[in-house]
Design an enzyme around this catalytic site. Sequence first.
Site: not given
Length: 436
Positions: A30, A250, A254, A261
């Site tokens: 990195d 899922f 709420g 993502c």
Amino acid sequence: MKICVVGLGYLGATHAVAMATLGHEVLGIDLDTNKVDYLNAGKVPFHEPGLQESLREALSTESVAFQTSFEMTEPASVIFICVGTPQTVSGKSADTSFVFSAGESLAKVITPETVVIGKSTVPVGTAAALRDRISEVAGFPIHLAWNPEFLREGTALEDSLEPDRIVIGSWDDYSSQKLKEVYKPILDRGTPLVEVDVPTAELVKVAANAFLATKVSFINAMAEIAEVSGADAVELAKAIGYDERIGNKFLRNGIGFGGGCLPKDIRGFVARAEELGAGEAVSFLKDVDAINQRRRARVLSLAAEELGELKNKKVLMLGLSFKPDSDDMRDSPPLDIALRLARAGAQVTVHDPVALSALGDKHPELIMEQDLSAAAKDQELVILGTEWSEYKSIDPASFGDLVANKLIIDGRNVLDVASWQAAGWRLIALGRNVHN
Ligand code: UGA
């Protein structure tokens, strides 16, 4: 195998540790010196349960090392590209510039035998352009395959080591064989393998995230209807979720989805589909996005309905990360709501078991409080924004003694309504008709 992982964010750092755990010799690269130093010192630069322990284990056996340069003493057999593809500043499409710059850098160190494997979430068509670009810089035709990753924050290492499936997209047998070697211990356990062409592999990832986002927005749309019709979206989710074709996962209504993502991936998907002339096919994802945003606005209007003028009202936000077991606040619904309340003049205190240090001094308009009891003191409205287990186990009676007004909005539908109401709280649960 000698494996190199380029990009050490959430995906790359987890993947590097996972590969070392599988028995490979891993080099992580990195450009960010801080990140590399941190990882080499056995520290994970973000909150992810279990990852630090496995990183230390891998460092102690010298099966992983991290560096900023692309130079390698021995060439790697496979190089994974795990760099980020954020939303572009100017628009909604995914910014693939990090993928291409990583490709150009690694082009200088690969051999014709190296297999380059894309893991980043990219717009369909990126892999072909990347293969051509790396081949051009390297001076020979390279092997490139696509292998999307489905890990979730909070369970990242477990998802990497025990995935539901492995997807391999390749143009040639040599590349897919190499990838199967990499994942041999996982595949030997009978994990499903889906071998596809490269564009399908690129699409699988965005399609999966688009489906998940749609599922959450579907139940949030039902919550909107429930709120105007006196129905209960939590009971509705339970009832439809028993149908195996629908499933109960899922389907928790709420304040909606956030993170690095789902929100950016559905926007990037729409942008790419429009470029390809098929925008209409996924235009419903704009509604998915809009429903998601409306849930945040709903909390603001509820706060105003309950408190009247928001100016100088004391509000406590419980949780700032976009989901529990993470300190990630990218596009986080509770952070967004807290900032909007502060902009409306409320005095907003924020509490989170882990994310406050990651927030640093970025938002001086929010009052940060590490201690839950101190945070609760004299509040006129409490909002549960992230379903940390610490919040689920709050004793409503003693917590009620601290606040000025026993009023709570459960933004995640996780509190036991009866016990909070029995302790004298007015509890507003999104999409439910349980208000007292
Ligand atoms: C998501 C996908 O679930 C992963 O499979 C994928 O690999 C990852 O994105 C990625 O692209 O890298 P993640 O962002 O970690 O993983 O979070 P999720 O668990 O998907 O949750 C996303 C959001 O949806 C959270 O804000 C969560 O609170 C919300 N959510 C989830 C709901 O509001 N309701 C639900 O029922 C479920």
